[in-house]
Scaffold this motif. Structure first.
Motif, mmCIF file in Angstrom:
data_model
loop_
_atom_site.group_PDB
_atom_site.id
_atom_site.type_symbol
_atom_site.label_atom_id
_atom_site.label_comp_id
_atom_site.label_asym_id
_atom_site.label_seq_id
_atom_site.Cartn_x
_atom_site.Cartn_y
_atom_site.Cartn_z
ATOM 1 N N MET A 147 11.452 -1.341 -11.591
ATOM 2 C CA MET A 147 10.947 -2.503 -12.308
ATOM 3 C C MET A 147 10.237 -3.487 -11.381
ATOM 4 S SD MET A 147 13.074 -5.218 -14.621
ATOM 5 C CE MET A 147 13.659 -6.221 -13.295
ATOM 6 N N LEU A 148 9.196 -4.117 -11.915
ATOM 7 C CA LEU A 148 8.537 -5.238 -11.257
ATOM 8 C C LEU A 148 8.869 -6.485 -12.051
ATOM 9 C CD1 LEU A 148 6.545 -6.645 -9.338
ATOM 10 C CD2 LEU A 148 4.693 -5.908 -10.870
ATOM 11 N N LYS A 149 9.435 -7.484 -11.383
ATOM 12 C CA LYS A 149 9.758 -8.759 -12.025
ATOM 13 C C LYS A 149 8.884 -9.835 -11.404
ATOM 14 C CE LYS A 149 13.506 -11.989 -12.992
ATOM 15 N NZ LYS A 149 12.924 -12.390 -14.244
ATOM 16 N N ILE A 150 8.211 -10.610 -12.261
ATOM 17 C CA ILE A 150 7.394 -11.726 -11.805
ATOM 18 C C ILE A 150 8.032 -12.996 -12.331
ATOM 19 C CG2 ILE A 150 5.073 -12.718 -11.750
ATOM 20 C CD1 ILE A 150 4.145 -9.835 -12.693
ATOM 21 N N GLU A 151 8.541 -13.810 -11.424
ATOM 22 C CA GLU A 151 9.205 -15.051 -11.810
ATOM 23 C C GLU A 151 8.170 -16.143 -12.074
ATOM 24 O OE1 GLU A 151 11.967 -15.776 -8.590
ATOM 25 O OE2 GLU A 151 13.351 -14.255 -9.341
ATOM 26 N N PRO A 152 8.566 -17.228 -12.768
ATOM 27 C CA PRO A 152 7.641 -18.337 -12.988
ATOM 28 C C PRO A 152 7.048 -18.814 -11.652
ATOM 29 C CG PRO A 152 9.613 -18.646 -14.306
ATOM 30 C CD PRO A 152 9.875 -17.478 -13.393
ATOM 31 N N GLY A 153 5.731 -18.999 -11.632
ATOM 32 C CA GLY A 153 5.044 -19.409 -10.411
ATOM 33 C C GLY A 153 4.620 -18.252 -9.532
ATOM 34 N N GLY A 154 4.976 -17.028 -9.909
ATOM 35 C CA GLY A 154 4.567 -15.832 -9.164
ATOM 36 C C GLY A 154 3.345 -15.192 -9.794
ATOM 37 N N PHE A 155 2.628 -14.392 -9.014
ATOM 38 C CA PHE A 155 1.398 -13.740 -9.478
ATOM 39 C C PHE A 155 1.352 -12.333 -8.910
ATOM 40 C CE2 PHE A 155 -3.395 -13.302 -8.784
ATOM 41 C CZ PHE A 155 -3.638 -12.874 -10.082
ATOM 42 N N ARG A 169 0.828 -1.214 0.000
ATOM 43 C CA ARG A 169 0.000 0.000 0.000
ATOM 44 C C ARG A 169 0.860 1.261 0.000
ATOM 45 N NH1 ARG A 169 -3.104 -3.405 3.560
ATOM 46 N NH2 ARG A 169 -5.017 -4.001 2.493
ATOM 47 N N GLY A 170 2.146 1.106 0.192
ATOM 48 C CA GLY A 170 3.063 2.233 0.229
ATOM 49 C C GLY A 170 3.829 2.360 -1.077
ATOM 50 N N ILE A 171 5.084 2.762 -0.965
ATOM 51 C CA ILE A 171 5.948 2.974 -2.124
ATOM 52 C C ILE A 171 7.180 2.096 -1.996
ATOM 53 C CG2 ILE A 171 7.363 4.644 -3.389
ATOM 54 C CD1 ILE A 171 5.459 6.817 -2.254
ATOM 55 N N ALA A 172 7.427 1.270 -3.018
ATOM 56 C CA ALA A 172 8.653 0.476 -3.107
ATOM 57 C C ALA A 172 9.585 1.213 -4.067
ATOM 58 C CB ALA A 172 8.358 -0.936 -3.592
ATOM 59 N N GLU A 173 10.545 1.905 -3.507
ATOM 60 C CA GLU A 173 11.401 2.800 -4.289
ATOM 61 C C GLU A 173 12.362 2.063 -5.234
ATOM 62 O OE1 GLU A 173 12.836 6.900 -2.856
ATOM 63 O OE2 GLU A 173 14.402 5.482 -2.285
ATOM 64 N N SER A 174 12.803 0.859 -4.847
ATOM 65 C CA SER A 174 13.827 0.150 -5.627
ATOM 66 C C SER A 174 13.285 -1.067 -6.368
ATOM 67 C CB SER A 174 14.969 -0.276 -4.705
ATOM 68 O OG SER A 174 15.576 0.867 -4.136
ATOM 69 N N GLY A 175 11.987 -1.116 -6.603
ATOM 70 C CA GLY A 175 11.408 -2.203 -7.376
ATOM 71 C C GLY A 175 11.029 -3.395 -6.529
ATOM 72 N N ALA A 176 10.494 -4.415 -7.218
ATOM 73 C CA ALA A 176 10.016 -5.608 -6.520
ATOM 74 C C ALA A 176 10.156 -6.830 -7.412
ATOM 75 C CB ALA A 176 8.557 -5.434 -6.101
ATOM 76 N N THR A 177 10.322 -7.990 -6.776
ATOM 77 C CA THR A 177 10.361 -9.280 -7.458
ATOM 78 C C THR A 177 9.381 -10.216 -6.770
ATOM 79 O OG1 THR A 177 12.693 -9.018 -8.063
ATOM 80 C CG2 THR A 177 11.810 -11.266 -8.075
ATOM 81 N N VAL A 178 8.500 -10.831 -7.554
ATOM 82 C CA VAL A 178 7.576 -11.830 -7.036
ATOM 83 C C VAL A 178 8.147 -13.190 -7.406
ATOM 84 C CG1 VAL A 178 5.200 -12.660 -7.003
ATOM 85 C CG2 VAL A 178 5.657 -10.230 -7.417
ATOM 86 N N THR A 179 8.486 -13.981 -6.399
ATOM 87 C CA THR A 179 9.119 -15.272 -6.623
ATOM 88 C C THR A 179 8.072 -16.381 -6.733
ATOM 89 O OG1 THR A 179 9.387 -15.642 -4.249
ATOM 90 C CG2 THR A 179 11.209 -14.547 -5.400
ATOM 91 N N ASN A 180 8.516 -17.589 -7.055
ATOM 92 C CA ASN A 180 7.635 -18.753 -7.178
ATOM 93 C C ASN A 180 6.801 -18.920 -5.908
ATOM 94 O OD1 ASN A 180 6.439 -21.166 -7.905
ATOM 95 N ND2 ASN A 180 8.253 -22.392 -7.497
ATOM 96 N N GLY A 181 5.489 -18.964 -6.061
ATOM 97 C CA GLY A 181 4.588 -19.105 -4.922
ATOM 98 C C GLY A 181 4.176 -17.788 -4.298
ATOM 99 N N GLY A 182 4.776 -16.689 -4.734
ATOM 100 C CA GLY A 182 4.437 -15.373 -4.193
ATOM 101 C C GLY A 182 3.230 -14.772 -4.900
ATOM 102 N N ARG A 183 2.513 -13.920 -4.171
ATOM 103 C CA ARG A 183 1.359 -13.209 -4.728
ATOM 104 C C ARG A 183 1.420 -11.776 -4.210
ATOM 105 N NH1 ARG A 183 -4.392 -14.185 -6.163
ATOM 106 N NH2 ARG A 183 -5.491 -12.296 -5.579
ATOM 107 N N LEU A 184 1.568 -10.835 -5.138
ATOM 108 C CA LEU A 184 1.647 -9.423 -4.785
ATOM 109 C C LEU A 184 0.405 -8.702 -5.269
ATOM 110 C CD1 LEU A 184 3.165 -6.858 -3.815
ATOM 111 C CD2 LEU A 184 4.120 -6.726 -6.133
ATOM 112 N N THR A 185 -0.230 -7.971 -4.366
ATOM 113 C CA THR A 185 -1.284 -7.035 -4.740
ATOM 114 C C THR A 185 -0.710 -5.648 -4.509
ATOM 115 O OG1 THR A 185 -3.004 -8.585 -4.059
ATOM 116 C CG2 THR A 185 -3.651 -6.283 -4.309
#
Length: 94
Positions: free
Chosen positions: A40-48, A16-32
């Motif tokens: 940059m936002l990186k979504i790895e295989p198995g991430g949502f 709900r805040g600010i991610a200044e340096s980007g984010a990575t969603v790993t396998n099994g992760g779920r980001l809203t």
């Protein structure tokens, strides 16, 4: 809330805040993302990821992505994506 370091998501997480340096969603992760990812936002295989807020950079999607908000950059990768009506990617409204 401002998060200065890169965020790694490996479980269900809502930003709900600010991610200044980007984010990575790993396998099994779920980001809203209801806030803003300023890099940059990186979504790895198995991430949502669901983007209801803003991603100021590009998205590399090798998992699953749903955009309801704004992506100021581009979307690339081999993953599955869904662009909801009213969302915006790289200046183009869907």
């Amino acid at each position: 809330m401002l998060i200065k370091e890169h965020v790694y998501v490996g479980r269900p997480t809502t930003l709900r805040g600010i991610a200044e340096s980007g984010a990575t969603v790993t396998n099994g992760g779920r980001l809203t993302c209801q806030g803003e990812i300023r890099d940059m936002l990186k979504i790895e295989p198995g991430g949502f990821a669901i983007v209801s807020g803003v991603v100021s950079g590009d998205i590399v999607n090798d998992g699953r992505l749903e955009v309801r908000g704004v992506v100021k950059g581009t979307i690339s990768g081999e993953g599955i994506q869904r662009l909801r009506p009213g969302s915006m990617v790289n200046g183009i409204r869907n």
